[in-house]
Design a protein around this motif. Structure first.
Motif, PDB file in Angstrom:
ATOM      1  N   GLU A  24       0.828  -1.203   0.000  1.00 29.83           N
ATOM      2  CA  GLU A  24       0.000   0.000   0.000  1.00 29.83           C
ATOM      3  C   GLU A  24       0.865   1.257   0.000  1.00 29.83           C
ATOM      4  O   GLU A  24       0.520   2.261  -0.648  1.00 29.83           O
ATOM      5  CB  GLU A  24      -0.947  -0.019   1.204  1.00 29.83           C
ATOM      6  N   MET A  25       2.000   1.214   0.715  1.00 25.41           N
ATOM      7  CA  MET A  25       2.949   2.335   0.678  1.00 25.41           C
ATOM      8  C   MET A  25       3.470   2.569  -0.738  1.00 25.41           C
ATOM      9  O   MET A  25       3.569   3.712  -1.200  1.00 25.41           O
ATOM     10  CB  MET A  25       4.148   2.046   1.598  1.00 25.41           C
ATOM     11  N   ILE A  26       3.814   1.480  -1.406  1.00 23.70           N
ATOM     12  CA  ILE A  26       4.344   1.587  -2.771  1.00 23.70           C
ATOM     13  C   ILE A  26       3.291   2.182  -3.702  1.00 23.70           C
ATOM     14  O   ILE A  26       3.586   3.073  -4.498  1.00 23.70           O
ATOM     15  CB  ILE A  26       4.814   0.207  -3.270  1.00 23.70           C
ATOM     16  N   VAL A  27       2.062   1.700  -3.579  1.00 20.95           N
ATOM     17  CA  VAL A  27       0.975   2.210  -4.433  1.00 20.95           C
ATOM     18  C   VAL A  27       0.766   3.705  -4.186  1.00 20.95           C
ATOM     19  O   VAL A  27       0.616   4.488  -5.133  1.00 20.95           O
ATOM     20  CB  VAL A  27      -0.326   1.420  -4.186  1.00 20.95           C
ATOM     21  N   ARG A  28       0.771   4.124  -2.922  1.00 21.29           N
ATOM     22  CA  ARG A  28       0.602   5.553  -2.608  1.00 21.29           C
ATOM     23  C   ARG A  28       1.753   6.373  -3.188  1.00 21.29           C
ATOM     24  O   ARG A  28       1.552   7.480  -3.705  1.00 21.29           O
ATOM     25  CB  ARG A  28       0.510   5.767  -1.093  1.00 21.29           C
ATOM     26  N   ALA A  29       2.966   5.812  -3.109  1.00 23.37           N
ATOM     27  CA  ALA A  29       4.119   6.521  -3.658  1.00 23.37           C
ATOM     28  C   ALA A  29       4.005   6.670  -5.170  1.00 23.37           C
ATOM     29  O   ALA A  29       4.269   7.749  -5.718  1.00 23.37           O
ATOM     30  CB  ALA A  29       5.405   5.779  -3.299  1.00 23.37           C
ATOM     31  N   ILE A  30       3.608   5.593  -5.843  1.00 19.98           N
ATOM     32  CA  ILE A  30       3.474   5.642  -7.300  1.00 19.98           C
ATOM     33  C   ILE A  30       2.458   6.712  -7.708  1.00 19.98           C
ATOM     34  O   ILE A  30       2.616   7.386  -8.737  1.00 19.98           O
ATOM     35  CB  ILE A  30       3.068   4.261  -7.859  1.00 19.98           C
ATOM     36  N   ASN A  31       1.444   6.899  -6.895  1.00 24.46           N
ATOM     37  CA  ASN A  31       0.441   7.933  -7.199  1.00 24.46           C
ATOM     38  C   ASN A  31       0.996   9.344  -7.057  1.00 24.46           C
ATOM     39  O   ASN A  31       0.358  10.313  -7.487  1.00 24.46           O
ATOM     40  CB  ASN A  31      -0.787   7.764  -6.305  1.00 24.46           C
ATOM     41  N   LYS A  32       2.187   9.477  -6.455  1.00 24.74           N
ATOM     42  CA  LYS A  32       2.846  10.776  -6.352  1.00 24.74           C
ATOM     43  C   LYS A  32       3.908  10.964  -7.435  1.00 24.74           C
ATOM     44  O   LYS A  32       4.556  12.013  -7.499  1.00 24.74           O
ATOM     45  CB  LYS A  32       3.508  10.934  -4.984  1.00 24.74           C
ATOM     46  N   LYS A  33       4.080   9.969  -8.274  1.00 24.15           N
ATOM     47  CA  LYS A  33       5.065  10.089  -9.350  1.00 24.15           C
ATOM     48  C   LYS A  33       4.680  11.274 -10.231  1.00 24.15           C
ATOM     49  O   LYS A  33       3.539  11.352 -10.710  1.00 24.15           O
ATOM     50  CB  LYS A  33       5.107   8.795 -10.169  1.00 24.15           C
ATOM     51  N   PRO A  34       5.596  12.224 -10.460  1.00 24.21           N
ATOM     52  CA  PRO A  34       5.231  13.423 -11.217  1.00 24.21           C
ATOM     53  C   PRO A  34       4.996  13.137 -12.693  1.00 24.21           C
ATOM     54  O   PRO A  34       5.465  12.138 -13.233  1.00 24.21           O
ATOM     55  CB  PRO A  34       6.444  14.345 -11.018  1.00 24.21           C
ATOM     56  N   GLU A  35       4.282  14.033 -13.322  1.00 25.86           N
ATOM     57  CA  GLU A  35       3.996  13.874 -14.740  1.00 25.86           C
ATOM     58  C   GLU A  35       5.271  13.953 -15.569  1.00 25.86           C
ATOM     59  O   GLU A  35       5.416  13.258 -16.573  1.00 25.86           O
ATOM     60  CB  GLU A  35       3.014  14.943 -15.207  1.00 25.86           C
ATOM     61  N   LYS A  36       6.205  14.807 -15.143  1.00 26.44           N
ATOM     62  CA  LYS A  36       7.435  14.983 -15.908  1.00 26.44           C
ATOM     63  C   LYS A  36       8.501  15.609 -15.033  1.00 26.44           C
ATOM     64  O   LYS A  36       8.220  16.175 -13.976  1.00 26.44           O
ATOM     65  CB  LYS A  36       7.195  15.869 -17.131  1.00 26.44           C
ATOM     66  N   HIS A  37       9.744  15.485 -15.485  1.00 29.38           N
ATOM     67  CA  HIS A  37      10.817  16.226 -14.835  1.00 29.38           C
ATOM     68  C   HIS A  37      10.810  17.648 -15.372  1.00 29.38           C
ATOM     69  O   HIS A  37      10.068  17.976 -16.300  1.00 29.38           O
ATOM     70  CB  HIS A  37      12.171  15.547 -15.061  1.00 29.38           C
TER      71      HIS A  37
END
Length: 331
Positions: free
Chosen positions: A299-312
């Protein structure tokens, strides 16, 4: 099967796993001359940590795990790590990124323990220039490492060259010819402003367009564009007709590939890094060394992936980019 899908609809199926911050090269675009890894044994992920974290990622749909560093062949037990990862259900692709200085010794054993292919950094075919770029690397030994990887059965083998104006741009053609002669692939990489070393080398930046023009001029009428596979990296690739070689360019800056980004990075210290050009990260090392269940960590990993930015934001600002060296975050 469960899949990791970020908020922009990108499927994350590729984990870059750094197994050490140490490197036997000191490439000037990768690390400051005075940089010394601040990494004790207890700071880095253990075999058990790595096995558990990769298993959880596999259960979330990750199928490709690349072993990186630093220089991964400096990590004690690297063959054991490869074996542990390759035996995890769902993991079907275990490539290696290496400078190949030690690869002659390790290639056969790594292949037998699950490493199926390799990316090898080589920025010059001139021994003295190679030594200066790497601050001490031995080109002869690196070529022996490439040959050992070929002989082991690893396939495909790719050489990666960072293209830099006034440094090695006069070798683009000879590096292509070297790859064709060896029957391996080659990728040219744009310099990236990661850490102070990466920022300083931007004065030598060559764009994707400039590099591709050189490639096409060298191989007129001999290139066929390729479509990337589902877990492939971000290069624009071409097949060199009547050869076993592909040539490509990784353009992280001038023509970023963020819309198709399918990877995250796990540092040697266990930080899950979501983007090279952003600061967001979480510690999975702390999670696996606590009493958290597999369910809680996933669940931590899934929450983190949802914070992955659209772009650098390499093209817009470098103020938000970490001052960590590229060598510390796995490239």
């Amino acid at each position: 099967m469960t899949k990791l899908i970020d908020q922009f609809g990108r499927e994350i199926n590729y984990l870059r796993l750094s197994v050490t911050e140490h490197c036997n090269f000191r490439c000037f675009y990768c690390r400051d001359d005075e940089q010394v890894p601040n990494c004790k044994r207890e700071d880095i992920l253990s075999y058990e940590d790595i096995q558990r974290i990769v298993r959880l990622f596999a259960e979330l749909g990750v199928s490709k795990v690349r072993l990186t560093g630093g220089e991964p062949l400096l990590r004690r037990g690297i063959s054991k790590i490869a074996q542990l990862i390759s035996n995890i259900p769902g993991i079907t692709d275990v490539p290696l990124s290496t400078n190949a200085q030690l690869l002659e010794k390790f290639a056969d054993k790594l292949y037998k323990n699950g490493v199926n292919r390799a990316n090898i950094s080589i920025d010059s075919l001139n021994p003295e220039r190679f030594r200066k770029i790497t601050r001490g690397g031995d080109l002869t030994q690196v070529v022996k490492g490439i040959d050992a990887a070929i002989a082991s059965g690893m396939h495909p083998i790719k050489i990666n060259a960072v293209a830099m104006k006034g440094v090695n741009d006069d070798e683009i053609e000879s590096l292509i010819d070297f790859a064709i002669k060896k029957g391996i692939d080659i990728r040219f990489i744009e310099t990236m402003p990661i850490g102070t070393a990466g920022i300083e080398v931007q004065a030598q930046h060559m764009s994707e367009q400039e590099i591709i023009e050189r490639i096409k001029h060298h191989l007129p009428g001999q290139l066929t564009p390729l479509i990337a596979s589902k877990t492939a990296g971000p290069a624009s690739n071409y097949k060199v007709n009547a050869s076993n070689t592909t040539v490509g360019v990784i353009s992280a800056v001038s023509n970023h590939f963020c819309q198709a980004c399918n990877r995250v990075r796990l540092s040697a210290k266990g930080d899950l890094i979501l983007c090279l050009g952003q600061e967001d990260s979480i510690s999975l090392k702390d999670a696996v060394r606590s009493n958290l269940s597999d369910k809680d960590i996933k669940e931590m990993i899934v929450r983190a992936i949802n914070k992955k930015p659209e772009k650098h934001v390499f093209n817009e600002s470098i103020d938000n980019i970490s001052n960590r060296q590229m060598v510390e975050i796995g490239g």
